[in-house]
Design an enzyme around this catalytic site. Structure first.
Site, short mmCIF file in Angstrom:
data_model
loop_
_atom_site.label_atom_id
_atom_site.label_comp_id
_atom_site.label_asym_id
_atom_site.label_seq_id
_atom_site.Cartn_x
_atom_site.Cartn_y
_atom_site.Cartn_z
N MET A 106 0.76 -1.28 0.13
CA MET A 106 -0.04 0.06 0.11
C MET A 106 0.79 1.33 0.03
O MET A 106 0.28 2.25 -0.08
CB MET A 106 -0.94 -0.01 1.27
CG MET A 106 -2.01 -1.08 1.15
SD MET A 106 -3.17 -1.00 -0.24
CE MET A 106 -3.92 0.53 0.28
N ARG A 107 2.12 1.15 -0.10
CA ARG A 107 3.21 2.36 0.05
C ARG A 107 3.00 3.05 -1.10
O ARG A 107 2.65 4.40 -1.09
CB ARG A 107 4.40 1.89 0.25
CG ARG A 107 5.33 3.21 0.40
CD ARG A 107 6.85 2.76 0.77
NE ARG A 107 6.97 2.24 1.86
CZ ARG A 107 7.32 1.22 2.33
NH1 ARG A 107 7.51 0.31 1.56
NH2 ARG A 107 7.35 0.95 3.65
N ALA A 108 2.70 2.53 -2.51
CA ALA A 108 2.35 3.33 -3.44
C ALA A 108 1.13 4.34 -3.40
O ALA A 108 1.09 5.26 -3.95
CB ALA A 108 2.25 2.48 -4.89
#
Length: 709
Positions: free
Chosen positions: A275-277
């Protein structure tokens, strides 16, 4: 080098680079920038110039950790700080050199004083110096993995932790992280790529007019740096003011549900991991809106955020080129309605990419300044292309060049064939205990790993061996007048822990490309095996080199480099045909390893010879003493063995009738021989963990194979 930095607004071209840096200046929470590109493309120039555009910071006077007077860090090692007025200073730009130690990065805790005097003495490192400023890592792909891990952990948490033998120190470390790298020198692991918020690809302009402007500005700067800086002072002031205004506007920017859905759809559509993107894209789109002077995020902000935040997160292996399909991105975003337009006018109608192309049309000293500074492709003098290429930089100018005539003699040359699907290989390692660069292949003495013993410290104590220290101090307690429960420890009692871990090696491939290997199915399997070994070398942090031999000679197709994908590209283009100058290939390997030993004596080599063992051509230049091709190859192999070079022979012979010549070569090299099928990690053959373990097996083949030959 001039003390006056090159102005950021005088940079020509590199729109994406300048925009990514400015977005991080507006919102450091974006997570930094990774700049990828060839040498001489103004990467370092733009980064060093950015610090002049950052607002000044107020710090507590005398605090080594740059605490803010209004909100000092409660855990600051120099605290607690009393409320009071602060002192303003420019934001710092701190450079982390490639050869930096862990203590230089995170700081040094004086274990000697902690144990002998009971004093917690801490010397701040570069992370403390960079707090509330910029931390710049040039050639970040060449930095040791454990340093990159420490660096990115601090950037993610906003704090640095130093723990040594039960003594710990924590301090704030929030900074704008910028890394630059030349992909020709090796890639970062995908896990580390993901930790950089944005990435940009830079390249020199191919437009003559823009290149002329690069040279003109660079020469003007070198003639009189102070006058050149004054010439661009107004543009610098305008961009600095715009950064301050965007920072102030940032908390008011609304990230609506439509924009969030667009972000989620883009990340899901391009199948990025985790989910970092999504989080980085949300922060980047918000910063883009603030930079444009708006209070809501639009579709064009989401699109630009995707182009900066997603390309480096799509790599699955080192042979994948980073990039993003813009048509696919547009199809994804077009599936959502536009946000309602804002009622107020946009103070920057040209958006974040205004400012012209840097030819003096809107960003030059005589232009209107624009919103983004003028552009500059040109590097400073110290970054300009040098006639002396780096020794490990691959030559990318010969992609379609024909093979030398010496290679093409004999049988007709055949077109390159595609490699078979790579597979997981067995572990090949160098025997003994090395002291090379940290990696994951062979045993070595390292700063990190399992503790194997102790010794007196040589210089500053970094890793205390507590048991050995107590053992050294115990016999002297009565003589030292020990009165309490604690031990009386002196400096001479301290012992440094010795540790064993893994090192990276130089894996030099010597690949037979002669006519005897030219059957398409067979050569495809050979290339697939070498590609698998290259992938293994990437994962184990090795340097690689590639030698090919065919016709009447051998060629160094790729000098030793950390760029595994460059080696893969050369392998894909490898043609076949001609006779088999095995001796020439081995002698070329001997020469390459001799030179590399002088350049990097601590990195041990592993020679991987991929051949069926046939030798039908001498291929030895310089009129050396004669002999049959097989005799020459035997002497060349024994020369390598006499110098203790660890080797492996990958036997490519196939068919119902086999001559066993690869076994003869392996015996001469003092090396194991493994078949293409036996190279697979899941095969029934025993795991090859150390090349020396197979010498006893190959010795028994020696006499039988020689008679067969």
């Amino acid at each position: 080098m001039s003390s006056v930095p090159y102005p950021f607004t005088a940079v020509v071209g590199q729109t994406d680079l300048r925009l990514a840096l400015l977005l991080n200046a507006v919102s450091p929470a974006v997570g930094g920038v990774l700049v990828r590109g060839e040498k001489g493309t103004a990467k370092s120039t733009a980064v060093r110039a950015l610090s002049a555009l950052l607002p000044q910071v107020d710090v507590v006077p005398g605090c080594r950790f740059s605490c803010a007077p209004g909100a000092p860090d409660p855990a600051c090692p120099d605290g607690p700080h009393e409320p009071g007025a602060g002192a303003a200073r420019p934001a710092r730009m701190v450079e982390l050199p490639v050869g930096a130690s862990e203590d230089r990065l995170v700081g040094a805790l004086d274990i000697e004083r902690a144990l002998s005097e009971g004093v917690k003495a801490f010397e701040p490192g570069l992370l403390a110096d960079a707090h509330r400023g910029i931390l710049y890592v040039d050639e970040v792909n060449l930095l040791h993995d454990h340093l990159i891990d420490l660096l990115l952990d601090a950037a993610a948490m906003g704090a640095s932790y130093v723990e040594r033998e039960g003594v710990s120190v924590r301090h704030a470390a929030r900074f704008l992280l910028v890394g630059t790298m030349n992909p020709e020198e090796g890639e970062l692991r995908p896990q580390l790529l993901d930790r950089f918020g944005l990435t940009v690809e830079v390249a020199a302009s191919r437009e003559p007019a823009q290149r002329v402007e690069v040279v003109r500005r660079r020469l003007a700067y070198e003639d009189d740096p102070a006058a050149f800086a004054i010439r661009w002072a107004d543009e610098e002031h305008e961009v600095r003011a715009r950064v301050v205004a965007a920072r102030a506007l940032l908390p008011q920017v609304l990230l609506g549900d439509t924009a969030l859905l667009q972000i989620a759809a883009a990340c899901a559509g391009f199948e990025v991991d985790g989910m970092r993107a999504d989080i980085v894209m949300a922060r980047t789109a918000t910063a883009l809106a603030a930079w444009a002077g708006r209070t809501s995020v639009r579709k064009e902000d989401v699109r630009q955020a995707a182009l900066l935040a997603l390309p480096h997160r799509r790599r699955r292996n080192p042979f994948d080129a980073p990039g993003l399909d813009e048509e696919m991105l547009d199809r994804i975003l077009d599936g959502f309605p536009d946000e309602e337009p804002e009622p107020e006018p946009d103070p920057e109608p040209q958006g974040p990419d205004d400012g012209g192309d840097g030819d003096g049309d809107g960003g030059g000293p005589d232009g209107d300044g624009g919103g983004v500074p003028p552009q500059h492709d040109g590097p400073p003098a110290q970054e300009a292309d040098s006639p002396e290429a780096a020794p490990d930089a691959p030559d990318t100018t010969r992609e379609d060049a024909p093979q030398p005539s010496a290679q093409g003699s004999g049988a007709a040359e055949q077109a390159p064939v595609a490699a078979a699907e790579p597979f997981r290989t067995k572990v090949l390692s160098v025997p003994g205990l090395g002291e090379g660069a940290a990696g994951r292949r062979s045993r070595a003495r390292t700063a990190h790993g399992r503790t194997t013993g102790s010794q007196r410290p040589r210089g500053h104590l970094t890793k205390l061996h507590l048991a050995a220290t107590v053992h050294a101090a115990a016999p002297h307690q009565k003589a030292r007048g020990r009165a309490g429960r604690g031990l009386v420890i002196r400096k001479d009692d301290l012992r440094q822990a010795t540790r064993e871990g893994r090192e990276g090696n130089l894996v030099l491939f010597v690949v037979d490309a002669s006519g005897s290997m030219a059957a398409r199915q067979r050569m495809s399997a050979v290339k697939g095996a070498v590609m698998s070994l290259l992938l293994d070398a990437y994962q184990r942090r090795d340097k690689v080199g590639l030698i090919t031999f065919r016709g009447s000679g051998a060629e160094l197709a790729l000098p030793p480099t950390s760029s595994v994908d460059a080696a893969a590209a050369r392998l894909e283009r490898l043609p076949t045909g001609g006779r088999t100058p095995l001796a020439a290939g081995l002698l070329k390997a001997h020469e390459v390893l001799r030179v590399e030993r002088l350049r990097d004596p601590s990195r041990r080599p592993l020679l991987v010879v991929v051949t069926d063992g046939r030798a039908t051509s001498a291929g030895v230049p310089g009129g050396r003493p004669g002999g049959t091709p097989r005799e020459l190859s035997g002497r060349s192999a024994r020369l390598l063995a006499s110098e203790g070079i660890a080797s492996v022979v990958v036997d490519c012979e196939s068919g119902p009738v086999r001559l066993g010549l690869a076994g003869v070569l392996a015996a001469d090299l003092g090396a194991p021989a493994v078949t293409l099928d036996g190279l697979r990690a899941d095969s029934l053959a025993g795991l090859v963990k150390n090349v020396r373990t197979a010498v006893t097996h190959t010795a028994s083949l020696n006499s039988v194979s020689r008679r067969a030959a």
